[in-house]
Structure formats: structure tokens, C-alpha cells
Design an enzyme around this catalytic site. Structure first.
Site, mmCIF file in Angstrom:
data_model
loop_
_atom_site.group_PDB
_atom_site.id
_atom_site.type_symbol
_atom_site.label_atom_id
_atom_site.label_comp_id
_atom_site.label_asym_id
_atom_site.label_seq_id
_atom_site.Cartn_x
_atom_site.Cartn_y
_atom_site.Cartn_z
ATOM 1 C CB CYS A 85 -0.940 0.029 1.207
ATOM 2 S SG CYS A 85 -2.153 -1.295 1.203
ATOM 3 C CG HIS A 322 -6.605 1.359 -0.426
ATOM 4 N ND1 HIS A 322 -5.417 1.843 -0.920
ATOM 5 C CD2 HIS A 322 -6.263 0.565 0.647
ATOM 6 C CE1 HIS A 322 -4.415 1.373 -0.196
ATOM 7 N NE2 HIS A 322 -4.901 0.598 0.749
#
Length: 370
Positions: A85, A322
Site C-alpha cells: 500500500c 484504495h
């Protein structure tokens, strides 16, 4: 120094951007960033490299594929970074580090993720969703379970998490309606705006918990998404009088892999300490909101209030989505919009940061230059 920043709209997996692979998502963003950067510095730029974060494939160096698809020229190489991430932000830092080391050629850096087209993976014919983040014998929780464990450890109630997610949606909806996303967006596949802003706020309180013993819901967990983001990174001497974001300091740290969601907090602290700065001096934070619990836990460790107006002021990943490998770069694009495009004075500080699966954190401190 970052002199241009763009992103695609962010689409939920399987929806508006589902037909586009990573090269098709990233290429139009690379073209737009290069054009913006050339307009900002007033000259043609010979791009030295394209560095893109990507987590879930398809392999084959997506940065090089995207650079070719963008028409940057066969002489422009590409490098693909995987810090999960934090990949998109790590790619920006890699580009800046190369320039700082003495290679005074501009680069385009960012991230891209197409969860919709990511290939299926298997070992001995058994499919798996992700590779291990730690070796055998170490904690390696699924990220949803890890977020719930963090909520339990920090005593974060369902109501507090719902309020945090609702706030993210309200802020993003207000920003979209005010046109604050318009200048950073590159339309792709007919999508001109992030596809789910404001939707979840209306149903947050009615959603069931994801674990019988827990407080997380689908509404307080970010959506798996498709998208791309990139910035142009140039040496200060080449930037001339162009406004932008100068990289003051950065940090990548490790933390307990059992609670990976807290990683952004020590990374931010380390970056600020490196620059001799304090959280009170920072005008804008963009911290990737993977989960409401994770975001709240990071804010608590940084001594920031749940609703601090400096943090994701136009909404964060809970509202926008995301796209794993791109999210860290989206944070830099958002800082550029909030500070440079919005006219913040020279010297204004902004922080981009992400927590990372496996127990990592990455953060960067930027300063407005005019």
C-alpha cells in the site's frame, strides 16, 4: 521537486474502470503529467525514467509498459516498485532520491493498480489472494483482521469508526461539488469523477459487523479499487520559477507485523524528526485511510484529533477508494492540489504517508516552493 501531479478517477473493482489494465490506466496519466510539467517549466523535458508502484500484477514491469503506451519514447526505461500500500509513495521517493544522488534528469513517478484485471495466483493448483507478508512463524494477519485487531487493541468503538468514515465521505463530496478535484483528474474510460463518493455515508449505521466479536463494517473498510496517479519530479535548478512541492525529508520504517496499520505513525514521526519539524507545523496531512480503525489509530499515535481539519481535508481513501499500488501517489497528488494549486504560501508543509501490510510505514514531508 514535484512540479506536476495528476490521477485518474478511482473506480471500485469490477465497475467503471474494470476493462482497463495497468498500462491503460497509467498511460494517460503519464502523458498528462509530462504535458503539465513542460508547461510549468517552459521547456521540453527528456524523461530519464518512469517509476511506478504496483502490488498485484500482472508483472512484466508495468512501468515500462505504461511508458511505452504513453508515447514517452523507447529510450525511456521503467521500474516497478512493490511496497504494497506504500508503493506509489515509495516510487516518488525513489525518483527523488535518484535526482538527489546527482542524476539531474526529470522523472515521472507514481503508482497504478487494476484490481479488476489482476491475475489469479496459485501454488500447486491452490489459489491464493496475496503472497505472505512475513515468513512462517510470524504474525501475518489478513488486513481486515489486522484492522479489527487494532480496533480492539486501541478500544476504537463502532460509533467512532462510523463517524470517521462519514466525515471522509462528507469532505470528499464537498470537495467534488466545489470542483477541487477537477484540475488533478485525467478522465479515462468515460469516468470523470471518483465513482462512489458520498454513497456509503447514508448506510453506515445499518451495515453489519464483519466479525462477530468486532466493530469493523464494510463501510469503515475502504473499497478495493482501480486507478493510477503520477507526479513529475525534477531538480530544483530545472524547475525555475515553477511552483511545486520540494521534498524536505522522508522515512520508511518497520513495525509489529501483527498490527501493520500503525506503520504510518512512526514513519511520519521519523520524517518530521529528520527535518527538525513538528506535527503542529504541518498544514496538510494525506494519510492513506485503509480502514477507519487504522486511520484513527495512526492519528492517535501522532497526537491528532479524529476530525483534525488538516487530515484528508477533501476526504481520503474511505471515500475515494484504495487502488493499492497507486494510493501513496494519490496522497502526493492530493497534497499538490491542496497546497500548490490552492495557493498556499511558500514554506507551507505537507505530509503524505501510508501504513503497509507486513508491518511497514512510509512517509514524506514536502514544502511548498514558489
Amino acid at each position: 521537486m514535484v512540479v506536476a501531479a495528476r490521477r485518474t478517477p478511482i473506480g471500485t473493482r469490477g465497475r467503471a474502470l474494470a476493462s482497463l489494465d495497468v498500462g491503460q490506466l497509467a498511460a494517460p496519466v503519464l502523458r498528462a503529467v509530462r504535458a503539465d510539467a513542460e508547461g510549468a517549466v517552459g521547456r521540453r523535458l527528456a524523461v530519464a525514467d518512469v517509476v511506478l508502484g504496483n502490488c498485484m500484477g500482472p508483472g512484466g514491469n508495468p512501468a515500462r509498459v505504461a511508458a511505452l503506451a504513453a508515447g514517452l519514447g523507447v529510450e525511456v526505461p521503467g521500474a516497478t516498485v512493490d511496497r504494497q500500500c506504500g508503493s506509489g509513495l515509495a516510487a516518488v521517493l525513489d525518483a527523488a532520491t535518484a535526482i538527489h544522488a546527482g542524476d539531474d534528469r526529470p522523472r515521472i513517478a507514481g503508482g497504478v493498480e487494476s484490481a479488476s484485471t489482476a491475475p489469479a495466483r496459485s501454488v500447486d493448483g491452490v489459489r491464493y489472494d496475496r503472497a505472505p507478508f512475513t515468513p512462517a512463524g510470524w504474525p501475518d494477519p489478513d488486513m481486515v483482521r489486522a484492522a479489527q485487531d487494532l480496533a480492539s487493541t486501541d478500544g476504537l468503538s463502532r460509533e467512532r469508526q462510523d463517524a470517521h468514515a462519514a466525515r471522509s465521505h462528507r469532505r470528499a463530496l464537498a470537495a467534488r461539488d466545489a470542483g477541487r478535484f477537477a484540475a488533478e483528474l485525467v478522465p479515462v474510460a468515460g469516468l470523470t469523477a471518483d465513482d462512489s463518493v458520498g454513497v456509503a455515508e447514508r448506510v453506515l449505521s445499518r451495515l453489519p459487523v464483519l466479525f462477530d466479536d468486532g466493530t469493523l463494517t464494510a463501510g469503515t473498510s475502504t473499497r478495493i479499487s482501480d486507478g493510477a496517479a503520477a507526479v513529475a519530479v525534477v531538480p530544483r535548478g530545472l524547475a525555475g520559477s515553477a511552483p511545486g512541492l520540494a521534498l524536505r525529508a522522508h522515512a520508511v520504517v518497520g513495525c509489529d507485523p501483527a498490527l501493520p496499520g500503525i506503520g504510518a505513525a512512526p514513519a511520519v514521526r521519523a520524517a518530521l524528526d529528520s527535518a527538525g519539524a513538528d506535527v503542529r507545523e504541518v498544514a496538510a496531512f494525506e494519510i492513506v485511510e485503509a480502514f477507519a480503525a487504522q486511520s484513527l489509530a495512526v492519528l492517535g499515535r501522532l497526537g491528532l484529533d479524529d476530525d483534525d481539519p488538516r487530515v484528508c481535508a477533501d476526504g481520503g481513501a474511505l471515500a475515494l477508494g484504495h487502488p493499492w499500488g497507486a494510493s501513496g501517489a494519490v496522497s502526493v497528488v492530493r497534497l499538490f492540489g491542496r497546497l500548490v494549486r490552492a495557493g498556499a504560501p511558500a514554506g507551507t508543509l505537507g505530509v503524505a504517508a501510508a501504513s503497509v501490510g507486513g508491518g511497514l510505514g512510509v512517509a514524506a514531508l514536502f514544502e511548498v516552493v514558489r
